[in-house]
Structure formats: C-alpha cells, structure tokens
Design an enzyme around this catalytic site. Structure first.
Site, short mmCIF file in Angstrom:
data_model
loop_
_atom_site.label_atom_id
_atom_site.label_comp_id
_atom_site.label_asym_id
_atom_site.label_seq_id
_atom_site.Cartn_x
_atom_site.Cartn_y
_atom_site.Cartn_z
N ASP A 7 0.91 -1.14 -0.06
CA ASP A 7 0.11 0.01 0.04
C ASP A 7 0.75 1.29 -0.04
O ASP A 7 2.24 1.15 0.11
CB ASP A 7 -0.81 -0.13 1.18
N SER A 8 0.20 2.37 -0.24
CA SER A 8 1.18 3.74 -0.09
C SER A 8 1.47 3.85 1.55
O SER A 8 2.37 4.67 1.53
CB SER A 8 0.18 4.77 -0.45
N TYR A 38 -1.33 8.15 -2.79
CA TYR A 38 -1.47 7.90 -4.07
C TYR A 38 -2.57 8.38 -4.97
O TYR A 38 -2.58 8.49 -6.12
CB TYR A 38 -1.52 6.28 -4.02
N GLY A 39 -3.58 8.84 -4.07
CA GLY A 39 -4.96 9.16 -4.92
C GLY A 39 -4.36 10.45 -5.64
O GLY A 39 -5.31 10.66 -6.53
N CYS A 69 -4.38 -1.90 -1.93
CA CYS A 69 -4.29 -0.44 -2.44
C CYS A 69 -5.33 -0.47 -3.55
O CYS A 69 -5.20 -0.88 -4.56
CB CYS A 69 -3.09 0.11 -2.53
N ASN A 70 -6.37 0.19 -3.17
CA ASN A 70 -7.56 0.41 -4.38
C ASN A 70 -6.97 1.25 -5.52
O ASN A 70 -7.24 1.13 -6.58
CB ASN A 70 -8.67 1.02 -3.78
N THR A 71 -6.21 2.25 -5.42
CA THR A 71 -5.63 3.02 -6.32
C THR A 71 -4.94 2.31 -7.23
O THR A 71 -5.04 2.52 -8.51
CB THR A 71 -4.79 4.46 -5.59
N GLU A 147 -3.37 9.10 8.06
CA GLU A 147 -1.87 8.86 8.02
C GLU A 147 -1.37 9.85 9.16
O GLU A 147 -0.11 9.38 9.88
CB GLU A 147 -1.27 9.59 6.71
N CYS A 179 -11.09 2.52 -0.50
CA CYS A 179 -9.74 2.83 -0.18
C CYS A 179 -9.61 2.19 1.01
O CYS A 179 -10.30 2.16 2.14
CB CYS A 179 -9.65 4.39 -0.16
N HIS A 181 -7.32 2.81 3.38
CA HIS A 181 -7.13 3.71 4.60
C HIS A 181 -8.59 3.82 5.25
O HIS A 181 -8.56 3.93 6.75
CB HIS A 181 -6.88 4.91 4.07
#
Ligand code: DGL
Length: 260
Positions: A7-8, A38-39, A69-71, A147, A179, A181
């Site tokens: 993931d990011s 990342y988005g 990570c969906n992105t 974050e 997402c 997160h």
C-alpha cells in the site's frame, strides 16, 4: 510461502490484519510512504511506484503480492495484467463480491480521486451487480487524516459528513469503502450513515480471496516484517495507535533507483 502486502502507507494494514487472522504465510508489508498519498498521483507515477515495489518484494523472496491499495488496483493492475512477474491479488474483485452480498440497489463508493477517475469500480460494479445505481464520491482529505492518526472525533466526523452527504441525499442503501485507509474510519462512518445504511469494508473478502487463490498455509502462526520507503518511526507509532497493538521494528526499504 512468503506474501508481500502493498500500500502507499497505513491503509493496507486493514487487509494485513485480516490476512494474519486467516493464513500462516510469512508476510512482508511494504508501505510506500515516500510517495503518499497515491490518490493524487498520475497513472505513470503509480505504475513506476508499483514496479519499484514489486522489485523490492522480489528481492525479499516474495512468492506473491496482495495489492492492498484500491488506487494501484484500479489504475495500475489493469495496465500491467499481462506482464506481472508474480501472482497478484488486488482489491476490486473482493470489494465487488462484498458489495454484491449486501447492496440492495443503490450503492455509494468512497474512494481516492485516482480510483474514482479510473472508472474501474463503476464498470466492475455494473458487471457484478447489474442494475445497481452507483454513486462515486472522491474523498481526498481522508488519507491524510488516517496517516496523521486521526480516526475519531468531531473534526474527522465533519470531514466525513461532507463526503457522505451527497451519497445519503442520493438514497444509498450501502456504502463501499473503496480505499483501504477508510477501514480505520469505519466507526465514525457507521455513526454518520446510521443503521439503515450498510458499510462495506472489503478487507475480509480480499483476505478470503487470497486464501482461496493460493496454496497458503492455514496455521495461524505467520509472522510479518514491516518496511516503508520513508519515516519508519512515524509509521510504526501511528500504526500501533490505529491498530491498538505493538508492532515489531519497521525498517526503511531501499527501492530500485534510489540512493539512500
Ligand atoms: N490506501 C490506498 C487505496 O486504497 C491509497 C490511498 C492513497 O495513498 O491515496 O487507495
């Protein structure tokens, strides 16, 4: 078996904790914290980050990678599908399955800007849940909140309310967390949407897909190494806070092409 989890930043931990519950593989978590969020990145940048991360996972001996990570799952995996050096499970398929089990015809999706713009969820949901009305809402302020370790309180709810309002006005019966997160915002989201709207966290469905796709040991004694590309102490402290448990040392990864 060694499985990479990508993931990011902190979001993939929502998938990691489900994987850990189900499988006994050795897990290598990598958060690309140097490039967060990342988005807001272009498809080309996201592809570059993912390629460098795959090289890192390979250098650590991973046999397969979960893109938590969906992105990246939305923007990069469709582009690279035929040239991946390792077996990969992304988020979209599991998320659509989880949504299909719950939604009754009007589904909201909260996601990053890049995921929303990719159109992948809209397309996959139309295929997986034909006839469902899908309302997509980009929510760029949520990843920075998670974050920063802000996952509860009035300020968080205020931001969430702004993103949820158009979905609630549109008559959704369920909302998909698009997402990873956002899983850490599950409680305030549930409070804001009320009991009449189901909140769908795809993490368990994705972990189930991993279990079903690969011959992973089912013993529950797997271990995890944690790596990030920047600020390991910050990652560890915030991860421990939002997970509510202590983690082993988080190490700084050297990625291909970087001289640290
Ligand atoms: N957690 C990731 C996702 O599921 C990336 C979020 C970000 O860095 O913007 O999309």
């Amino acid at each position: 078996m060694i499985i990479g989890v990508y993931d990011s930043g902190l979001g993939g931990l929502s998938v990691w904790r489900e994987l850990r519950r189900r499988i006994g593989a050795h897990l290598i978590y990598f958060g690309d914290t140097a490039h967060l969020p990342y988005g807001d990145k272009s498809p080309e940048q996201l592809e570059e980050y993912f390629r460098a991360s795959l090289a890192f996972f390979q250098s650590r001996g991973c046999h397969a990678v979960v893109v938590a990570c969906n992105t990246t799952s939305s923007v990069v995996l469709p582009r690279l599908r035929h040239e991946l050096p390792l077996p990969v499970v992304g988020m979209i398929e599991g998320a659509v399955q989880a949504a299909a089990a719950v939604s009754r015809g009007c589904l909201g999706v909260l996601a990053t800007r890049a995921t929303a713009a990719s159109g992948i969820y809209q397309q996959a949901l139309q295929e997986g849940l034909p006839g469902t009305k899908v309302l997509m809402q980009a929510a760029p302020e949520l990843v920075p909140l998670v974050e920063a370790g802000q996952v509860a309180g009035a300020g968080v709810k205020q931001v969430l309310a702004r993103y949820l309002e158009p979905l609630l006005d549109g008559g959704i019966d369920s909302v998909l967390l698009g997402c990873t997160h956002y899983s850490f915002l599950l409680e305030p989201i549930k409070e804001l949407v009320g009991a009449g709207v189901q909140v769908i966290d795809p993490a368990p469905a994705v972990a189930h897909k991993v279990e079903a796709s690969w011959a992973v040991p089912s013993l529950q004694d797997g271990t995890t190494e944690f790596w990030v590309s920047a600020q390991p102490q910050k990652f560890k402290a915030t991860a421990e806070r939002i997970l509510g448990e202590l983690l082993p040392t988080v190490k700084l990864a050297k990625l291909r092409g970087e001289d640290r």
